[in-house]
Design a protein around this motif. Structure first.
Motif, PDB file in Angstrom:
ATOM      1  N   ILE A   1       0.830  -1.216   0.000  1.00  0.00           N
ATOM      2  CA  ILE A   1       0.000   0.000   0.000  1.00  0.00           C
ATOM      3  C   ILE A   1       0.866   1.269   0.000  1.00  0.00           C
ATOM      4  CG2 ILE A   1      -2.125  -1.060   0.877  1.00  0.00           C
ATOM      5  CD1 ILE A   1      -1.534   0.026   3.603  1.00  0.00           C
ATOM      6  N   ARG A   2       2.174   1.109  -0.172  1.00  0.00           N
ATOM      7  CA  ARG A   2       3.064   2.273  -0.301  1.00  0.00           C
ATOM      8  C   ARG A   2       3.938   2.126  -1.549  1.00  0.00           C
ATOM      9  NH1 ARG A   2       6.513   3.046   4.600  1.00  0.00           N
ATOM     10  NH2 ARG A   2       7.202   4.767   3.293  1.00  0.00           N
ATOM     11  N   PRO A   3       3.413   2.587  -2.699  1.00  0.00           N
ATOM     12  CA  PRO A   3       4.168   2.429  -3.952  1.00  0.00           C
ATOM     13  C   PRO A   3       5.585   3.007  -3.872  1.00  0.00           C
ATOM     14  CG  PRO A   3       1.928   3.137  -4.430  1.00  0.00           C
ATOM     15  CD  PRO A   3       2.073   3.165  -2.930  1.00  0.00           C
ATOM     16  N   ASP A   4       5.812   4.001  -2.975  1.00  0.00           N
ATOM     17  CA  ASP A   4       7.169   4.554  -2.862  1.00  0.00           C
ATOM     18  C   ASP A   4       8.168   3.481  -2.404  1.00  0.00           C
ATOM     19  OD1 ASP A   4       5.526   4.842  -0.453  1.00  0.00           O
ATOM     20  OD2 ASP A   4       7.342   5.647   0.486  1.00  0.00           O
ATOM     21  N   THR A   5       7.694   2.494  -1.615  1.00  0.00           N
ATOM     22  CA  THR A   5       8.616   1.454  -1.154  1.00  0.00           C
ATOM     23  C   THR A   5       9.013   0.528  -2.305  1.00  0.00           C
ATOM     24  OG1 THR A   5       6.884  -0.106  -0.424  1.00  0.00           O
ATOM     25  CG2 THR A   5       7.679   1.479   1.215  1.00  0.00           C
ATOM     26  N   LEU A   6       8.146   0.410  -3.302  1.00  0.00           N
ATOM     27  CA  LEU A   6       8.525  -0.359  -4.493  1.00  0.00           C
ATOM     28  C   LEU A   6       9.554   0.424  -5.302  1.00  0.00           C
ATOM     29  CD1 LEU A   6       8.218  -2.732  -6.486  1.00  0.00           C
ATOM     30  CD2 LEU A   6       6.418  -1.416  -7.613  1.00  0.00           C
ATOM     31  N   ALA A   7       9.261   1.713  -5.517  1.00  0.00           N
ATOM     32  CA  ALA A   7      10.178   2.542  -6.307  1.00  0.00           C
ATOM     33  C   ALA A   7      11.572   2.529  -5.688  1.00  0.00           C
ATOM     34  CB  ALA A   7       9.639   3.976  -6.393  1.00  0.00           C
ATOM     35  N   ALA A   8      11.632   2.597  -4.353  1.00  0.00           N
ATOM     36  CA  ALA A   8      12.929   2.640  -3.667  1.00  0.00           C
ATOM     37  C   ALA A   8      13.649   1.304  -3.750  1.00  0.00           C
ATOM     38  CB  ALA A   8      12.724   3.034  -2.202  1.00  0.00           C
ATOM     39  N   ALA A   9      12.892   0.220  -3.875  1.00  0.00           N
ATOM     40  CA  ALA A   9      13.503  -1.116  -3.816  1.00  0.00           C
ATOM     41  C   ALA A   9      14.065  -1.575  -5.162  1.00  0.00           C
ATOM     42  CB  ALA A   9      12.480  -2.133  -3.308  1.00  0.00           C
ATOM     43  N   ILE A  10      13.560  -1.020  -6.262  1.00  0.00           N
ATOM     44  CA  ILE A  10      13.983  -1.514  -7.584  1.00  0.00           C
ATOM     45  C   ILE A  10      15.463  -1.209  -7.822  1.00  0.00           C
ATOM     46  CG2 ILE A  10      13.706  -1.219 -10.088  1.00  0.00           C
ATOM     47  CD1 ILE A  10      10.747  -0.889  -9.683  1.00  0.00           C
ATOM     48  N   GLY A  11      16.203  -2.250  -8.185  1.00  0.00           N
ATOM     49  CA  GLY A  11      17.617  -2.072  -8.495  1.00  0.00           C
ATOM     50  C   GLY A  11      17.936  -2.614  -9.875  1.00  0.00           C
ATOM     51  N   ASP A  12      19.221  -2.615 -10.229  1.00  0.00           N
ATOM     52  CA  ASP A  12      19.632  -3.064 -11.560  1.00  0.00           C
ATOM     53  C   ASP A  12      19.300  -4.534 -11.797  1.00  0.00           C
ATOM     54  OD1 ASP A  12      20.557  -0.585 -12.065  1.00  0.00           O
ATOM     55  OD2 ASP A  12      22.667  -1.048 -11.619  1.00  0.00           O
ATOM     56  N   ALA A  13      19.336  -5.335 -10.717  1.00  0.00           N
ATOM     57  CA  ALA A  13      19.106  -6.773 -10.878  1.00  0.00           C
ATOM     58  C   ALA A  13      17.621  -7.122 -10.869  1.00  0.00           C
ATOM     59  CB  ALA A  13      19.820  -7.536  -9.763  1.00  0.00           C
ATOM     60  N   THR A  14      16.754  -6.149 -10.548  1.00  0.00           N
ATOM     61  CA  THR A  14      15.321  -6.456 -10.432  1.00  0.00           C
ATOM     62  C   THR A  14      14.729  -6.793 -11.796  1.00  0.00           C
ATOM     63  OG1 THR A  14      15.221  -4.847  -8.637  1.00  0.00           O
ATOM     64  CG2 THR A  14      13.129  -5.641  -9.520  1.00  0.00           C
ATOM     65  N   LYS A  15      14.153  -7.972 -11.902  1.00  0.00           N
ATOM     66  CA  LYS A  15      13.552  -8.385 -13.175  1.00  0.00           C
ATOM     67  C   LYS A  15      12.034  -8.492 -13.087  1.00  0.00           C
ATOM     68  CE  LYS A  15      17.137  -8.781 -15.817  1.00  0.00           C
ATOM     69  NZ  LYS A  15      18.220  -8.841 -14.912  1.00  0.00           N
ATOM     70  N   VAL A  16      11.529  -8.853 -11.901  1.00  0.00           N
ATOM     71  CA  VAL A  16      10.100  -9.120 -11.764  1.00  0.00           C
ATOM     72  C   VAL A  16       9.575  -8.500 -10.480  1.00  0.00           C
ATOM     73  CG1 VAL A  16       8.345 -10.947 -11.460  1.00  0.00           C
ATOM     74  CG2 VAL A  16      10.272 -11.325 -13.022  1.00  0.00           C
ATOM     75  N   VAL A  17       8.380  -7.915 -10.551  1.00  0.00           N
ATOM     76  CA  VAL A  17       7.651  -7.554  -9.337  1.00  0.00           C
ATOM     77  C   VAL A  17       6.383  -8.403  -9.298  1.00  0.00           C
ATOM     78  CG1 VAL A  17       6.628  -5.538 -10.482  1.00  0.00           C
ATOM     79  CG2 VAL A  17       6.538  -5.724  -8.010  1.00  0.00           C
ATOM     80  N   MET A  18       6.177  -9.040  -8.150  1.00  0.00           N
ATOM     81  CA  MET A  18       5.018  -9.925  -7.985  1.00  0.00           C
ATOM     82  C   MET A  18       4.016  -9.256  -7.056  1.00  0.00           C
ATOM     83  SD  MET A  18       4.007 -13.317  -8.462  1.00  0.00           S
ATOM     84  CE  MET A  18       2.332 -13.806  -8.052  1.00  0.00           C
ATOM     85  N   LEU A  19       2.788  -9.058  -7.582  1.00  0.00           N
ATOM     86  CA  LEU A  19       1.734  -8.363  -6.843  1.00  0.00           C
ATOM     87  C   LEU A  19       0.609  -9.324  -6.477  1.00  0.00           C
ATOM     88  CD1 LEU A  19       1.430  -5.326  -9.298  1.00  0.00           C
ATOM     89  CD2 LEU A  19       2.700  -5.355  -7.133  1.00  0.00           C
ATOM     90  N   GLU A  20      -0.204  -8.903  -5.543  1.00  0.00           N
ATOM     91  CA  GLU A  20      -1.426  -9.639  -5.210  1.00  0.00           C
ATOM     92  C   GLU A  20      -2.422  -8.565  -4.770  1.00  0.00           C
ATOM     93  OE1 GLU A  20      -0.675 -13.319  -3.082  1.00  0.00           O
ATOM     94  OE2 GLU A  20      -2.566 -13.070  -2.020  1.00  0.00           O
ATOM     95  N   ASN A  21      -3.605  -8.549  -5.366  1.00  0.00           N
ATOM     96  CA  ASN A  21      -4.505  -7.429  -5.095  1.00  0.00           C
ATOM     97  C   ASN A  21      -5.956  -7.870  -5.062  1.00  0.00           C
ATOM     98  OD1 ASN A  21      -5.292  -4.712  -4.769  1.00  0.00           O
ATOM     99  ND2 ASN A  21      -5.637  -4.489  -6.953  1.00  0.00           N
ATOM    100  N   PRO A  22      -6.615  -7.810  -3.879  1.00  0.00           N
ATOM    101  CA  PRO A  22      -6.004  -7.550  -2.580  1.00  0.00           C
ATOM    102  C   PRO A  22      -5.293  -8.787  -2.058  1.00  0.00           C
ATOM    103  CG  PRO A  22      -8.350  -7.972  -2.325  1.00  0.00           C
ATOM    104  CD  PRO A  22      -8.073  -8.041  -3.795  1.00  0.00           C
ATOM    105  N   GLY A  23      -4.509  -8.618  -0.993  1.00  0.00           N
ATOM    106  CA  GLY A  23      -3.859  -9.771  -0.370  1.00  0.00           C
ATOM    107  C   GLY A  23      -4.922 -10.731   0.143  1.00  0.00           C
ATOM    108  N   SER A  24      -4.642 -12.029   0.074  1.00  0.00           N
ATOM    109  CA  SER A  24      -5.727 -12.979   0.350  1.00  0.00           C
ATOM    110  C   SER A  24      -5.921 -13.257   1.841  1.00  0.00           C
ATOM    111  CB  SER A  24      -5.508 -14.283  -0.415  1.00  0.00           C
ATOM    112  OG  SER A  24      -4.301 -14.888  -0.029  1.00  0.00           O
ATOM    113  N   LEU A  25      -5.104 -12.659   2.722  1.00  0.00           N
ATOM    114  CA  LEU A  25      -5.349 -12.756   4.167  1.00  0.00           C
ATOM    115  C   LEU A  25      -5.806 -11.418   4.733  1.00  0.00           C
ATOM    116  CD1 LEU A  25      -2.358 -14.875   5.546  1.00  0.00           C
ATOM    117  CD2 LEU A  25      -4.697 -15.626   5.090  1.00  0.00           C
ATOM    118  N   THR A  26      -5.050 -10.378   4.433  1.00  0.00           N
ATOM    119  CA  THR A  26      -5.323  -9.067   5.030  1.00  0.00           C
ATOM    120  C   THR A  26      -6.089  -8.152   4.077  1.00  0.00           C
ATOM    121  OG1 THR A  26      -3.019  -8.656   4.480  1.00  0.00           O
ATOM    122  CG2 THR A  26      -3.524  -9.045   6.778  1.00  0.00           C
TER     123      THR A  26
END
Ligand SMILES: *Cc1c(COP(=O)(O)O)cnc(C)c1O
Length: 404
Positions: A143-168
């Protein structure tokens, strides 16, 4: 119903019923449903035909592992209801679909960015087998897209999402998350089991690959396991090649059951969504409950984003107990007659299961925006029973919880 819903409703009836799969060549008429074509061996006309070979695509006899008309009809139908997809691959379970997709896209040295609300087996795959193969995984707060933007690096190839999360059941801003991924050349995969393409057209919302556990809404009757991957080319071909290398195939009997489930998925989802909303409303008024995580409920966390991005919901949501311990929660769940206790969901019957996400989270057990109360959750899968009966059942559960 909007035009779009109507379009999807009609497709659920029509899709996959090609004449070639429902009739006999040279004879008028045919069947409503494609029959179950059992078989391992596909026959060739003669040596010239064998030498000529077959294209590696659905709709061509080749060998049993590539399926036959029953599986092709199901794949074709799923493609028809997934806006933007060029095709669909079938897998023997949702987990097989997720694992094969990640194996198709990731190589040693690559990095996977995993949503913190991911389905637990997805997380175990990432931190188990993928790690052993030299793929690193980091998680981000969905729920904080900025944390995705900050995490992406040169080696990042895939982002795996789930919407909404199946527990919370937190709704994320998928258009924002996928825009970040696209800008950095990262492939966005989504586990779209909760809403299915009827409720969330994932590829139109920016995802590159949409994965679903057909065990849930498509099967719909708790009697089969299957998964699917829908995508555009050439990504679809990468997943397909990997699936074939790994020998992934589904039985024609299960495919026929899944096709049968698909025909009524629209009306089942409408009904379970409406019933879930009624139960969620009732729960929100109970003093034993500190938060109701149901995106369809006005005022619930993620409701506005759900309204913006989704065209439907489903019966799966979670509530958090205000003031209870583990034993009190067990009394509640044990007192329920109509709710079975079991993993899975999406069947015609209602289920309840305790939810304790802390163990499988890096960024906080529950969405930061909710009233956490005891921190003990219960997830409900609302089925096709009368919602008034389900509410009476929960009422009984709450009294058992309060009175030893
Ligand atoms: C059930 C589920 C899966 C796995 O599907 P199976 O068919 O049980 O392997 C994946 N993702 C979500 C969100 C699920 O609920």
């Amino acid at each position: 119903m909007s035009d779009r819903d109507h379009d999807q409703a009609t497709r659920l009836v029509e899709a996959g019923r090609r004449k070639a799969w429902t009739s006999l060549g040279g004879q008028p008429g045919g069947m409503v449903n494609p029959p179950v074509w059992r078989g391992s061996t596909h026959l060739y006309e003669d040596m010239a035909d064998l030498a000529h070979g077959r294209p590696n695509a659905d709709g061509h006899f080749y060998y049993g592992r590539r399926g036959g008309p029953t599986q092709w009809a199901l794949a074709d139908a799923l493609t028809a209801i997934e806006p933007g997809a060029d095709g669909t691959e079938l897998f023997p379970s949702g987990v097989a679909a997720i694992a094969t997709t990640l194996l198709a896209l990731l190589s040693p040295g690559d990095e996977l960015l995993l949503t913190d609300n991911a389905y637990e087996p997805t997380r175990s795959l990432a931190f188990g087998m993928l790690q052993r193969m030299g793929v690193t995984t980091r998680t981000f707060d969905p729920i904080r897209p900025d944390t995705l933007a900050a995490a992406i690096g040169d080696a990042t190839k895939v982002v795996m999402l789930e919407n909404p999360g199946s527990l919370t059941i937190e709704v994320c801003d998928v258009p924002a998350l996928t825009a970040i991924a696209r800008e950095r050349g990262v492939i966005a995969v989504i586990d779209n089991t909760w809403a299915s393409p009827l409720g969330f057209p994932a590829l139109e919302r920016g995802c590159d690959i949409s994965v679903m556990s057909l065990t849930k809404h498509v099967g719909g009757h708790s009697d089969l396991m299957m998964g699917s991957v829908a995508a555009r080319r050439p990504l679809l071909d990468r997943v397909r090649q990997t699936a074939q290398s790994m020998g992934q195939v589904v039985s024609p009997d299960d495919a026929a059951l899944a096709l049968r489930g698909l025909r009524t998925m629209g009306v089942r989802l409408e009904r379970t969504t409406a019933s879930a909303l009624q139960v969620a409303r009732w729960l929100a008024g109970r003093e034993e409950v500190s938060a109701v995580l149901c995106p369809m409920l006005p005022g619930a966390p993620g409701h506005e984003t759900w309204r913006r991005d989704f065209t439907g919901g489903c019966g799966l949501f979670t509530f958090v107990l205000a003031d209870a311990d583990v034993a009190a929660r067990a009394r509640l769940v044990d007192a329920l007659d109509l709710f079975g206790i079991g993993y899975s969901w999406g069947g015609f019957e209602s289920l309840a299961i305790p939810v304790d996400p802390a163990r499988i989270r890096d960024h906080g057990a529950w969405p930061a925006t909710i009233e956490r109360g005891s921190g003990l959750g219960v997830r409900l899968a609302i089925g096709l029973e009368d919602p008034d009966d389900l509410i009476r059942d929960l009422e009984r559960g709450f009294s058992a919880m309060e009175h030893l």
